[in-house]
Design a protein around this motif. Structure first.
Motif, PDB file in Angstrom:
ATOM      1  N   THR A 106      45.879   2.138  14.107  1.00  0.00           N
ATOM      2  CA  THR A 106      47.150   2.615  13.558  1.00  0.00           C
ATOM      3  C   THR A 106      47.316   4.115  13.775  1.00  0.00           C
ATOM      4  O   THR A 106      48.388   4.590  14.172  1.00  0.00           O
ATOM      5  N   LEU A 107      46.256   4.858  13.541  1.00  0.00           N
ATOM      6  CA  LEU A 107      46.315   6.311  13.747  1.00  0.00           C
ATOM      7  C   LEU A 107      46.537   6.645  15.226  1.00  0.00           C
ATOM      8  O   LEU A 107      47.325   7.546  15.557  1.00  0.00           O
ATOM      9  N   GLU A 108      45.878   5.921  16.100  1.00  0.00           N
ATOM     10  CA  GLU A 108      46.057   6.150  17.536  1.00  0.00           C
ATOM     11  C   GLU A 108      47.470   5.788  17.969  1.00  0.00           C
ATOM     12  O   GLU A 108      48.097   6.504  18.761  1.00  0.00           O
ATOM     13  N   THR A 109      47.978   4.682  17.440  1.00  0.00           N
ATOM     14  CA  THR A 109      49.345   4.268  17.752  1.00  0.00           C
ATOM     15  C   THR A 109      50.347   5.325  17.294  1.00  0.00           C
ATOM     16  O   THR A 109      51.300   5.647  18.018  1.00  0.00           O
ATOM     17  N   ALA A 110      50.134   5.856  16.113  1.00  0.00           N
ATOM     18  CA  ALA A 110      51.035   6.879  15.587  1.00  0.00           C
ATOM     19  C   ALA A 110      51.049   8.108  16.488  1.00  0.00           C
ATOM     20  O   ALA A 110      52.115   8.677  16.774  1.00  0.00           O
ATOM     21  N   THR A 111      49.881   8.510  16.945  1.00  0.00           N
ATOM     22  CA  THR A 111      49.796   9.682  17.827  1.00  0.00           C
ATOM     23  C   THR A 111      50.521   9.432  19.144  1.00  0.00           C
ATOM     24  O   THR A 111      51.311  10.264  19.603  1.00  0.00           O
ATOM     25  N   LYS A 112      50.276   8.287  19.748  1.00  0.00           N
ATOM     26  CA  LYS A 112      50.903   7.973  21.035  1.00  0.00           C
ATOM     27  C   LYS A 112      52.412   7.813  20.903  1.00  0.00           C
ATOM     28  O   LYS A 112      53.155   8.103  21.845  1.00  0.00           O
ATOM     29  N   SER A 113      52.854   7.346  19.750  1.00  0.00           N
ATOM     30  CA  SER A 113      54.257   6.966  19.575  1.00  0.00           C
ATOM     31  C   SER A 113      55.112   8.044  18.923  1.00  0.00           C
ATOM     32  O   SER A 113      56.278   7.801  18.608  1.00  0.00           O
ATOM     33  N   LYS A 114      54.546   9.214  18.707  1.00  0.00           N
ATOM     34  CA  LYS A 114      55.274  10.303  18.054  1.00  0.00           C
ATOM     35  C   LYS A 114      55.732   9.918  16.651  1.00  0.00           C
ATOM     36  O   LYS A 114      56.826  10.301  16.213  1.00  0.00           O
ATOM     37  N   ILE A 115      54.907   9.151  15.961  1.00  0.00           N
ATOM     38  CA  ILE A 115      55.134   8.908  14.537  1.00  0.00           C
ATOM     39  C   ILE A 115      54.409  10.051  13.838  1.00  0.00           C
ATOM     40  O   ILE A 115      53.213   9.984  13.549  1.00  0.00           O
ATOM     41  N   ASN A 116      55.146  11.110  13.598  1.00  0.00           N
ATOM     42  CA  ASN A 116      54.538  12.376  13.190  1.00  0.00           C
ATOM     43  C   ASN A 116      54.334  12.523  11.693  1.00  0.00           C
ATOM     44  O   ASN A 116      53.803  13.535  11.235  1.00  0.00           O
ATOM     45  N   GLY A 117      54.784  11.551  10.935  1.00  0.00           N
ATOM     46  CA  GLY A 117      54.635  11.639   9.486  1.00  0.00           C
ATOM     47  C   GLY A 117      54.964  10.319   8.841  1.00  0.00           C
ATOM     48  O   GLY A 117      55.369   9.356   9.502  1.00  0.00           O
ATOM     49  N   THR A 118      54.758  10.272   7.552  1.00  0.00           N
ATOM     50  CA  THR A 118      55.056   9.057   6.786  1.00  0.00           C
ATOM     51  C   THR A 118      56.139   9.362   5.754  1.00  0.00           C
ATOM     52  O   THR A 118      56.279  10.514   5.332  1.00  0.00           O
ATOM     53  N   PRO A 119      56.904   8.335   5.367  1.00  0.00           N
ATOM     54  CA  PRO A 119      56.880   6.967   5.866  1.00  0.00           C
ATOM     55  C   PRO A 119      57.622   6.832   7.189  1.00  0.00           C
ATOM     56  O   PRO A 119      58.516   7.610   7.501  1.00  0.00           O
ATOM     57  N   PHE A 120      57.214   5.808   7.928  1.00  0.00           N
ATOM     58  CA  PHE A 120      57.928   5.432   9.148  1.00  0.00           C
ATOM     59  C   PHE A 120      58.088   3.916   9.116  1.00  0.00           C
ATOM     60  O   PHE A 120      57.121   3.191   8.855  1.00  0.00           O
ATOM     61  N   VAL A 121      59.296   3.444   9.378  1.00  0.00           N
ATOM     62  CA  VAL A 121      59.584   2.010   9.351  1.00  0.00           C
ATOM     63  C   VAL A 121      60.229   1.623  10.677  1.00  0.00           C
ATOM     64  O   VAL A 121      61.160   2.290  11.149  1.00  0.00           O
ATOM     65  N   PHE A 122      59.722   0.540  11.268  1.00  0.00           N
ATOM     66  CA  PHE A 122      60.260   0.053  12.544  1.00  0.00           C
ATOM     67  C   PHE A 122      60.679  -1.399  12.384  1.00  0.00           C
ATOM     68  O   PHE A 122      59.896  -2.237  11.921  1.00  0.00           O
ATOM     69  N   VAL A 123      61.915  -1.710  12.770  1.00  0.00           N
ATOM     70  CA  VAL A 123      62.436  -3.076  12.694  1.00  0.00           C
ATOM     71  C   VAL A 123      62.381  -3.683  14.088  1.00  0.00           C
ATOM     72  O   VAL A 123      63.097  -3.247  14.994  1.00  0.00           O
ATOM     73  N   ALA A 124      61.504  -4.673  14.263  1.00  0.00           N
ATOM     74  CA  ALA A 124      61.382  -5.327  15.563  1.00  0.00           C
ATOM     75  C   ALA A 124      62.664  -6.088  15.875  1.00  0.00           C
ATOM     76  O   ALA A 124      63.323  -6.624  14.995  1.00  0.00           O
ATOM     77  N   GLY A 125      62.990  -6.138  17.143  1.00  0.00           N
ATOM     78  CA  GLY A 125      64.201  -6.845  17.570  1.00  0.00           C
ATOM     79  C   GLY A 125      65.367  -5.909  17.763  1.00  0.00           C
ATOM     80  O   GLY A 125      65.964  -5.866  18.834  1.00  0.00           O
ATOM     81  N   SER A 126      65.676  -5.116  16.732  1.00  0.00           N
ATOM     82  CA  SER A 126      66.793  -4.172  16.848  1.00  0.00           C
ATOM     83  C   SER A 126      66.324  -2.774  17.240  1.00  0.00           C
ATOM     84  O   SER A 126      67.139  -1.902  17.525  1.00  0.00           O
ATOM     85  N   ASN A 127      64.997  -2.560  17.226  1.00  0.00           N
ATOM     86  CA  ASN A 127      64.423  -1.232  17.501  1.00  0.00           C
ATOM     87  C   ASN A 127      64.909  -0.183  16.509  1.00  0.00           C
ATOM     88  O   ASN A 127      64.966   1.011  16.813  1.00  0.00           O
ATOM     89  N   GLY A 128      65.271  -0.633  15.312  1.00  0.00           N
ATOM     90  CA  GLY A 128      65.705   0.305  14.286  1.00  0.00           C
ATOM     91  C   GLY A 128      64.531   1.087  13.718  1.00  0.00           C
ATOM     92  O   GLY A 128      63.417   0.560  13.601  1.00  0.00           O
ATOM     93  N   MET A 129      64.774   2.336  13.367  1.00  0.00           N
ATOM     94  CA  MET A 129      63.720   3.193  12.842  1.00  0.00           C
ATOM     95  C   MET A 129      64.204   3.957  11.622  1.00  0.00           C
ATOM     96  O   MET A 129      65.342   4.424  11.581  1.00  0.00           O
TER      97      MET A 129
END
Length: 282
Positions: free
Chosen positions: A234-257
């Motif tokens: 999860t930490l590695e994914t956050a780094t690669k994906s520019k999830i720079n802080g919390t909270p972060f929510v991602f809705v699959a299908g619509s790509n909503g963030m």
């Protein structure tokens, strides 16, 4: 024309005073500087020497110093928008990593048609603010699967909670929501002892002590090792994906963030989930 002329004048002065703007700032400046008609110079910029341009600009800035602030603010706002766009694009490139659900705790309908991925830290103030909206949303939408991806970045106790919580969720899935809720109800800055006490309160001293003893055996216990691997992923994914802080929510299908805990979070999630349902129905 006034805006363009003002830009030429202002840019010349910036150059003479060694104030550096990054390439591309001109667009912001030309759209943000508005020279009042009563003070705008009437002579074309092409007919002035560099020294004359500088003199006119200095005079203009003396009359209206807010020009500089407006230009800097416009440049900063554009840079922020560019960073947000770049971060979103990077996030979308890594959505296959973000939407991994195997092994992670799930709230709501485990077989739900719409999956939401929640990156959080138990010591995060804004995560705690978002929690009631998330809980209400999952309760109101029986086709939603909420995958909890704990992202411990704020304190040592955050990492401890993620490790203990991951083991807890596998061994006692029915009791895990109570554990999660109790931690998220605590003030930021919790200690490891607070987490231990919560485990024992829920499971009792025998089961609680057994779980706590097992959770940290990442070299010898297969479950503890697997949980540690998921936290690291999860930490590695956050780094690669520019999830720079919390909270972060991602809705699959619509790509909503969702980044942060806006007052409109519940409604924003609703719109994203409706889009995901509509796309899935096509």
């Amino acid at each position: 024309m006034r805006s363009l002329f003002a830009l030429a004048l202002f840019a010349s002065t910036i150059a003479s005073t060694n104030i550096a703007f990054a390439q591309g700032a001109e667009t912001s400046l030309s759209t943000s500087i508005d020279i009042p008609a009563s003070t705008a110079p009437s002579a074309p910029a092409e007919g002035l020497t560099i020294d004359q341009i500088r003199a006119v600009v200095r005079d203009e800035i003396r009359k209206n110093p807010k020009l500089i602030l407006d230009a800097v603010n416009a440049y900063s706002a554009e840079e922020q928008r560019n960073r947000e766009t770049a971060d979103r694009n990077t996030t979308l490139k890594n959505k296959d990593l973000i939407t991994v659900s195997e092994g992670y705790p799930v709230f709501g309908n485990a077989e739900g048609k719409v999956s939401i991925f929640y990156f959080y830290d138990v010591n995060c103030t804004y995560c705690k603010k978002l929690e009631p909206d998330l809980a209400r949303f999952v309760g109101d939408n029986p086709d939603v699967k909420l995958v909890l991806r704990e992202m411990p970045i704020l304190a040592d106790s955050s990492h401890y909670a993620a490790q203990v919580g991951g083991v807890f969720a596998v061994l006692y899935p029915k009791e895990y929501p109570k554990f999660h809720s109790k931690l998220m109800a605590m003030n930021p800055g919790m200690k490891n002892n607070d987490i231990d006490r919560t485990v024992v309160e829920i499971l009792g001293p025998v089961k609680g002590s057994e779980l706590l003893g097992r959770a940290l055996q990442v070299d010898d216990d297969e479950l503890a090792k697997a949980v540690a691997g998921r936290v690291a992923a999860t930490l590695e994914t956050a780094t690669k994906s520019k999830i720079n802080g919390t909270p972060f929510v991602f809705v699959a299908g619509s790509n909503g963030m969702l980044r942060g805990a806006a007052a409109t979070a519940y409604d924003d999630l609703g719109a994203m989930v409706r889009d995901a349902r509509a796309l899935a129905a096509k």
